[in-house]
Design an enzyme around this catalytic site. Sequence first.
Site, PDB file in Angstrom:
ATOM      1  N   GLU A   1       0.867  -1.177   0.000  1.00 41.28           N
ATOM      2  CA  GLU A   1       0.000   0.000   0.000  1.00 41.28           C
ATOM      3  C   GLU A   1       0.901   1.223   0.000  1.00 41.28           C
ATOM      4  OE1 GLU A   1      -3.075  -0.133  -0.473  1.00 41.28           O
ATOM      5  OE2 GLU A   1      -3.396  -2.269  -0.185  1.00 41.28           O
TER       6      GLU A   1
ATOM      7  N   CYS B   1      -1.667   9.386   2.471  1.00 41.94           N
ATOM      8  CA  CYS B   1      -1.175   8.905   1.180  1.00 41.94           C
ATOM      9  C   CYS B   1      -2.217   9.021   0.082  1.00 41.94           C
ATOM     10  CB  CYS B   1      -0.705   7.457   1.297  1.00 41.94           C
ATOM     11  SG  CYS B   1      -1.993   6.304   1.824  1.00 41.94           S
TER      12      CYS B   1
END
Length: 521
Positions: free
Chosen positions: A222, A256
């Site tokens: 991720e 993010c």
Amino acid sequence: MASIPQLEFTNKDAIPDIVNGVRSTFHTQKTKPLEFRLVQLRKLYWGMIDNQKAIAAACKQDLGKGHFEANLMELDFCTQTIIYCCNNLEKWAKDETAKDIPFANKLLFPKIRKEPLGCVLIIGPYNFPVNLLIAPLAGAIAAGCTVVLKPSENAPNVAVVLQKVIEGYLDPSCYRVIQGAIPETTALLEQKWDKIFYTGGATVGTIIAKKAAETLTPVTLELGGRNPAIITKNADIRLAARRLLWGKIVNAGQVCVSQNYTLVDKEVLDRFVAEMKTAMKEYYPNGTRNTDDFGRIINDRQWQRLKKMVDESKGKLLMGGEMDESDRYIEPTIIQVDSQTDSLLVDESFGPLMPILPVNNLDEAIRIANEVHETPLGLYPFGNKKETDRCLREIRSGGASVNDGFMHGSLPTMPFGGVGDSGQGAYRGQASFDCFTHRRSITSTPSWLEGMMSVRYPPYTGKLEKMRSMGNLKPNFDRDGNVKFSLVSYVLSLGAGSKTGGLIRYVLVLLAALGLRQYLG
């Protein structure tokens, strides 16, 4: 801000024994029973609840997170994930009857069994140090894996609290915490794993992927991404400004999946900036400097990195810009840039910086978005349905939120993951269970079926056509790629989805298996 204690790092020499111990536990089958998994999930839930004040305090110390963000986006996200896993585990773990099996093979009783992958490593990041470590842990426990966790050393207060929770509430033979930095992480990567789950930057993600490849270890990565937001002239400008500003003030922009830059149609640029300023005053009437609701940058190194990006930008400051290194404070800052090679667009900022690049039209916006980063983690188009649909069609991304900031990434039951260099694999909800599960195909051939099965044994004379007739699919198209009309296909499509239609199809398949196909066309 409170002083940050020195983490007590795990002795590197002890890491192999810790990992081997957890792996050995997996081979005892201890984590296989569903009741064991459920008990561990329930204990994890209460560990989080019992330590909620300590978790919030640690988030405040490490990231300056306010009470609202620490509880909603860290604690509550995890507890809701755990409860969801508990409520659905029995359904997820149940054997599945294999689908689309030829009739002749149904007598083999084909099924899919959900097996835990084994001993897994989860490496967490610093930006959501609770959420992004505990949520995948819940999935791994639900799947029946044993787990070694590596919290981020950059959020040391949180790392200490989470170690207390995991060691104090979970079975220590199955779940362990390793504390440390690069040397300890390197030592962990030297061990053999059945799965590595990593959340963080692409640079470290690449190192992990390379190391995992040496032992053919599967990975879920991720990663971040230079995520574009696009504002067309037909967008609701006020909503776009409010929602994108929210996307950059959460966790002081250390998210993010938040937008890294915004492409704004020149026709609505001034309105968009004005609405951003209005929203800023509404959200923080007294500014962000002296409120508990706005966070701080994680450490001095990251603060310096962000300052350098601003210093090297050739853009025009439109809002904000105040910085204080002693407090690791950076005010939400809007800068208008004139090039996609500007320092604010070349790299992911991971902070409260909001570069705006004016564009002439949607064509230009889509072209730039694809040139800056082909596979961002998130995409945020604002406009009418035709425009947003086009953005979704022509710009790849791990996920997308239409007419909003990263809402798709805030739903704990919806699969979340990147694509290309923004990551691989997905988790959350059932996807978290699937992430740590092997779908094992199983058949059981009864002894009385041996007469029919003899067609597979040599000598093979005359057996190929017989074998093909038992289950080979027939094309419904000609050599030009056009679909041919078939009475069988037409009848099979009647009542699709209904019980009657299903009965018709079953009878026809049975007749076909009995060799009566010639009568059906």
